[in-house]
Design an enzyme around this catalytic site. Structure first.
Site, PDB file in Angstrom:
ATOM      1  N   LYS A 231       7.524  -1.622 -19.182  1.00 31.90           N
ATOM      2  CA  LYS A 231       8.015  -2.833 -19.464  1.00 31.90           C
ATOM      3  C   LYS A 231       7.226  -3.930 -18.926  1.00 31.90           C
ATOM      4  O   LYS A 231       6.837  -4.826 -19.489  1.00 31.90           O
ATOM      5  CB  LYS A 231       9.346  -2.791 -18.899  1.00 31.90           C
ATOM      6  CG  LYS A 231       9.958  -4.377 -19.094  1.00 31.90           C
ATOM      7  CD  LYS A 231      11.341  -4.408 -18.263  1.00 31.90           C
ATOM      8  CE  LYS A 231      11.322  -4.304 -16.739  1.00 31.90           C
ATOM      9  NZ  LYS A 231      11.262  -5.650 -16.082  1.00 31.90           N
ATOM     10  N   ASN A 232       6.780  -3.660 -17.653  1.00 28.83           N
ATOM     11  CA  ASN A 232       6.020  -4.711 -16.913  1.00 28.83           C
ATOM     12  C   ASN A 232       4.583  -4.722 -17.558  1.00 28.83           C
ATOM     13  O   ASN A 232       3.855  -5.647 -16.765  1.00 28.83           O
ATOM     14  CB  ASN A 232       6.245  -4.411 -15.297  1.00 28.83           C
ATOM     15  CG  ASN A 232       7.603  -5.075 -15.095  1.00 28.83           C
ATOM     16  OD1 ASN A 232       8.283  -5.332 -15.896  1.00 28.83           O
ATOM     17  ND2 ASN A 232       7.936  -4.681 -13.618  1.00 28.83           N
TER      18      ASN A 232
ATOM     19  N   CYS B 243      17.090 -15.030  -8.829  1.00 25.23           N
ATOM     20  CA  CYS B 243      17.749 -13.811  -9.368  1.00 25.23           C
ATOM     21  C   CYS B 243      18.661 -13.052  -8.219  1.00 25.23           C
ATOM     22  O   CYS B 243      18.231 -13.487  -6.997  1.00 25.23           O
ATOM     23  CB  CYS B 243      17.120 -12.738 -10.183  1.00 25.23           C
ATOM     24  SG  CYS B 243      15.918 -11.918  -9.232  1.00 25.23           S
TER      25      CYS B 243
ATOM     26  N   ARG C 181      12.554 -16.050  -5.946  1.00 29.35           N
ATOM     27  CA  ARG C 181      11.308 -15.843  -7.015  1.00 29.35           C
ATOM     28  C   ARG C 181      10.919 -16.869  -7.260  1.00 29.35           C
ATOM     29  O   ARG C 181      10.762 -17.596  -8.319  1.00 29.35           O
ATOM     30  CB  ARG C 181      12.134 -15.192  -8.294  1.00 29.35           C
ATOM     31  CG  ARG C 181      13.024 -14.102  -7.898  1.00 29.35           C
ATOM     32  CD  ARG C 181      12.248 -12.742  -7.521  1.00 29.35           C
ATOM     33  NE  ARG C 181      11.258 -12.182  -8.407  1.00 29.35           N
ATOM     34  CZ  ARG C 181      11.807 -11.344  -9.227  1.00 29.35           C
ATOM     35  NH1 ARG C 181      12.914 -11.008  -9.542  1.00 29.35           N
ATOM     36  NH2 ARG C 181      10.538 -10.883 -10.069  1.00 29.35           N
TER      37      ARG C 181
ATOM     38  N   ASP D 156       9.760  -1.643  -6.252  1.00 28.89           N
ATOM     39  CA  ASP D 156      10.690  -1.235  -7.389  1.00 28.89           C
ATOM     40  C   ASP D 156      11.279   0.212  -7.238  1.00 28.89           C
ATOM     41  O   ASP D 156      11.965   0.594  -8.184  1.00 28.89           O
ATOM     42  CB  ASP D 156       9.858  -1.478  -8.946  1.00 28.89           C
ATOM     43  CG  ASP D 156       9.649  -2.858  -9.119  1.00 28.89           C
ATOM     44  OD1 ASP D 156       9.023  -3.044 -10.255  1.00 28.89           O
ATOM     45  OD2 ASP D 156      10.182  -3.717  -8.699  1.00 28.89           O
TER      46      ASP D 156
ATOM     47  N   ARG E 149      17.743  -3.273 -19.590  1.00 29.12           N
ATOM     48  CA  ARG E 149      16.657  -4.393 -19.544  1.00 29.12           C
ATOM     49  C   ARG E 149      15.320  -3.563 -19.463  1.00 29.12           C
ATOM     50  O   ARG E 149      14.201  -4.019 -19.813  1.00 29.12           O
ATOM     51  CB  ARG E 149      16.685  -5.582 -18.353  1.00 29.12           C
ATOM     52  CG  ARG E 149      17.869  -6.142 -18.465  1.00 29.12           C
ATOM     53  CD  ARG E 149      17.829  -7.478 -17.464  1.00 29.12           C
ATOM     54  NE  ARG E 149      16.615  -8.044 -17.442  1.00 29.12           N
ATOM     55  CZ  ARG E 149      16.351  -9.003 -16.800  1.00 29.12           C
ATOM     56  NH1 ARG E 149      17.261  -9.649 -16.074  1.00 29.12           N
ATOM     57  NH2 ARG E 149      15.175  -9.774 -16.888  1.00 29.12           N
TER      58      ARG E 149
HETATM   59  C1  EPZ Z   1       6.825  -8.574 -10.660  1.00 26.98           C
HETATM   60  O1  EPZ Z   1       7.599  -9.577 -10.518  1.00 26.98           O
HETATM   61  C2  EPZ Z   1       7.685  -7.306 -11.604  1.00 26.98           C
HETATM   62  N1  EPZ Z   1       8.029  -7.980 -12.662  1.00 26.98           N
HETATM   63  C3  EPZ Z   1       8.846  -7.156 -10.655  1.00 26.98           C
HETATM   64  O2  EPZ Z   1       9.515  -6.200 -11.376  1.00 26.98           O
HETATM   65  C4  EPZ Z   1       8.315  -6.411  -9.279  1.00 26.98           C
HETATM   66  O3  EPZ Z   1       9.460  -6.177  -8.299  1.00 26.98           O
HETATM   67  C5  EPZ Z   1       7.446  -7.477  -8.688  1.00 26.98           C
HETATM   68  O4  EPZ Z   1       6.175  -7.806  -9.474  1.00 26.98           O
HETATM   69  C6  EPZ Z   1       6.863  -6.984  -7.578  1.00 26.98           C
HETATM   70  O5  EPZ Z   1       5.987  -5.745  -7.670  1.00 26.98           O
HETATM   71  C7  EPZ Z   1       7.182  -8.140 -13.865  1.00 26.98           C
HETATM   72  O6  EPZ Z   1       5.987  -7.552 -13.728  1.00 26.98           O
HETATM   73  C8  EPZ Z   1       7.789  -8.584 -15.072  1.00 26.98           C
HETATM   74  P1  EPZ Z   1       5.876 -11.338  -7.547  1.00 26.98           P
HETATM   75  P2  EPZ Z   1       7.104 -11.081 -10.175  1.00 26.98           P
HETATM   76  O7  EPZ Z   1       5.224 -12.699  -8.019  1.00 26.98           O
HETATM   77  O8  EPZ Z   1       5.543 -10.931 -10.566  1.00 26.98           O
HETATM   78  C9  EPZ Z   1       6.299 -14.296  -4.138  1.00 26.98           C
HETATM   79  C10 EPZ Z   1      11.488  -5.232 -12.210  1.00 26.98           C
HETATM   80  O9  EPZ Z   1      12.251  -4.283 -11.633  1.00 26.98           O
HETATM   81  N2  EPZ Z   1       5.812 -15.278  -4.786  1.00 26.98           N
HETATM   82  O10 EPZ Z   1       4.786 -10.300  -7.316  1.00 26.98           O
HETATM   83  O11 EPZ Z   1       7.939 -11.778 -10.269  1.00 26.98           O
HETATM   84  C11 EPZ Z   1       7.738 -13.825  -4.359  1.00 26.98           C
HETATM   85  O12 EPZ Z   1       8.729 -14.723  -3.815  1.00 26.98           O
HETATM   86  C12 EPZ Z   1      10.845  -6.481 -11.679  1.00 26.98           C
HETATM   87  O13 EPZ Z   1      10.896  -4.802 -13.128  1.00 26.98           O
HETATM   88  C13 EPZ Z   1       5.763 -16.566  -4.365  1.00 26.98           C
HETATM   89  O14 EPZ Z   1       5.854 -16.897  -3.262  1.00 26.98           O
HETATM   90  O15 EPZ Z   1       6.946 -10.696  -8.378  1.00 26.98           O
HETATM   91  C14 EPZ Z   1       7.731 -12.463  -3.893  1.00 26.98           C
HETATM   92  O16 EPZ Z   1       8.265 -12.301  -2.347  1.00 26.98           O
HETATM   93  C15 EPZ Z   1      11.831  -6.735 -10.627  1.00 26.98           C
HETATM   94  N3  EPZ Z   1       5.267 -17.487  -5.317  1.00 26.98           N
HETATM   95  C16 EPZ Z   1       6.422 -12.000  -3.918  1.00 26.98           C
HETATM   96  O17 EPZ Z   1       5.640 -12.950  -4.082  1.00 26.98           O
HETATM   97  C17 EPZ Z   1       4.836 -17.540  -6.329  1.00 26.98           C
HETATM   98  O18 EPZ Z   1       4.364 -18.232  -6.977  1.00 26.98           O
HETATM   99  C18 EPZ Z   1       6.019 -11.083  -5.047  1.00 26.98           C
HETATM  100  O19 EPZ Z   1       6.468 -11.564  -6.169  1.00 26.98           O
HETATM  101  C19 EPZ Z   1       5.193 -16.050  -7.040  1.00 26.98           C
HETATM  102  C20 EPZ Z   1       5.445 -15.038  -6.189  1.00 26.98           C
END
Ligand code: EPZ
Length: 417
Positions: free
Chosen positions: A22-23, A117, A122, A305, A397
């Site tokens: 999915k991702n 969420c 996020r 994850d 999802r």
């Molecule tokens: C991706 O989410 C995945 N989703 C998530 O999978 C996964 O848990 C996550 O990466 C971590 O591996 C998709 O790829 C669609 P991040 P993402 O931006 O990109 C901080 C699932 O179960 N951050 O890597 O939204 C954030 O708060 C989902 O399929 C900022 O501070 O996660 C977090 O602490 C859940 N500022 C960390 O980075 C930003 O602008 C990692 O978040 C962006 C992120």
């Protein structure tokens, strides 16, 4: 509201085929906005988030077709709007992935600011910071990101936190910028590399994906192509733990074991027997399940994850295991539900102490997010008696017919309408 009913105690055995990731599919569908030509995708998992993304692309004006056989055709020739509306974005945060392509190709976008969420705030500040470094103006007005540029230019962008979709959004935007962009402290997840492979097939010039420094040299336009989505490493890891927790013997097929090294190594240390193949691996659960600490970090370390699924396994451990979640600030919601099944778990901020040695008993439980749903299924597979999981739309999802795949492995599981 569908529910999942499980009667625990059956060891799983047999073979399971892993679906597409999915991702990896979500950014690939967004990338189709970068060209007027048609993009042909294969191995797309027919899950809810994919259908939401199809609706979003159609809302924008793209022709988007997603078929149950895993193929999809998307053609964004002329767009009706450059807006990702609140009604869609609120159901799927990953809608933010249209921001980079829209600004990159059309020089403007209006995307509803994704809310938080269950698992955390996020934020998307790094997505916006990167676009601004490339010459876009990003304002947040009435809950929407309003982005505009006279034309993106290359930039050096250091992301203070490793962000998967942040890396993906900026990589997509940079493919059409004027000059070279360097993404530093970039995410290395296989889904990022799979997206880079797609973009290169479209004519983009990208190198360094899979490392912390990605270089993108902008080109004038991108073209259509055919692209295959990688297997879902998290689904594969979920089935690996399903085999271990039920003391089963399962062959997980159609996957890339080398993308799961941290998970399979950890599983081995808990006493499971793991035999690696080229496109599959086999997990045999054995007694005792050894309690082992784990900490989540960005790829290639143990993935966040897989944290909830691992917690379910540790409830059956022979001692205490400390699980540390460094990525999201509130990703232990599944613990409360496991405690209702008899688990001994203590939460202290980003750490959970899981004391094993007590059998779980089936109970009515609530799913809170995608991976928490999976962890409650795993707990139900080993619990004595019947578990009934509510709000399984979270599960739908990201997992394609997981209850059917588990039933084929011998689990006593069914979906209750
Ligand atoms: C991706 O989410 C995945 N989703 C998530 O999978 C996964 O848990 C996550 O990466 C971590 O591996 C998709 O790829 C669609 P991040 P993402 O931006 O990109 C901080 C699932 O179960 N951050 O890597 O939204 C954030 O708060 C989902 O399929 C900022 O501070 O996660 C977090 O602490 C859940 N500022 C960390 O980075 C930003 O602008 C990692 O978040 C962006 C992120």
């Amino acid at each position: 509201m569908d529910k999942i009913r499980i009667t625990g105690g059956k060891p799983l055995a047999g073979r399971v085929e892993i679906s597409g990731a999915k991702n990896a599919a979500l950014p690939a569908m967004a990338a189709s906005l970068l060209t007027a030509d048609a993009i042909q995708l294969e191995n797309i998992p027919y899950v809810r988030d994919i259908l939401t993304t199809r609706a979003l692309l159609q809302e924008i004006g793209a022709d988007a077709e997603v078929r149950q056989d895993g193929t999809a055709t998307i053609k964004a020739a002329e767009l009706r709007s450059h807006e990702a509306p609140y009604e869609l974005v609120k159901t799927m945060r990953a809608s933010i992935l249209v921001l980079g392509p829209l600004v990159g190709r059309f020089r403007k976008a209006r995307v509803s600011l994704p809310g938080g969420c269950a698992i955390g705030a996020r934020p998307v500040n790094l997505h916006l910071m990167g676009l601004e470094r490339m010459g876009a103006r990003c304002d947040v007005v009435h809950g929407y990101i309003e982005a505009y540029t006279e034309g993106l230019h290359g930039a050096y962008i250091l992301m203070e936190t490793v962000t998967v979709t942040g890396t993906e959004n900026l990589m997509m935007a940079a493919t059409l910028a004027d000059g070279e962009t360097v993404l530093d402290n970039a995410a290395c997840e296989p889904e990022v590399t799979n997206l880079a492979d797609l973009l290169r097939s479209m004519g983009a010039q990208i190198e360094g994906d899979g490392t912390r420094t990605i270089r993108i040299r902008g080109v004038r336009r991108l073209r259509g192509c055919r692209h295959r989505i990688i297997p879902d490493r998290i689904e594969a890891g979920t089935f690996a733990i399903a085999s271990a927790i039920t003391r089963g013997d399962v062959e997980i097929c159609n996957c890339e074991p080398r993308q799961l090294t941290s998970v399979l190594t950890q599983l081995n240390q808990t006493g499971a027997e793991v035999v690696i193949g080229s496109k599959s691996f086999r997990v045999r659960g054995r007694n005792p399940i050894i309690s082992k600490n784990v900490t989540t970090y960005p790829y290639p370390a143990f993935p966040t994850d897989m944290q909830a699924q691992y917690m379910a396994l540790m409830t059956q451990g022979d001692g205490s295991a400390v699980i540390t979640e460094t990525i999201f600030e509130n990703r232990f919601l599944h613990a409360q539900e496991m405690i209702r099944m008899g688990a001994d778990i203590t939460i202290d901020g980003r750490q959970a102490v899981v004391r094993g040695g007590r059998p779980l008993t089936g109970a009515r439980v609530l799913a809170s997010d995608l991976r928490a749903s999976a962890s409650l299924i795993l707990a139900g597979l080993v619990a004595r008696g019947e578990t009934l999981i509510d709000r399984v739309y979270h599960l739908d999802r990201g997992y394609y017919r997981i209850e059917e795949k588990l039933a084929l492995l011998g689990a006593d599981i069914e979906r209750v309408k």
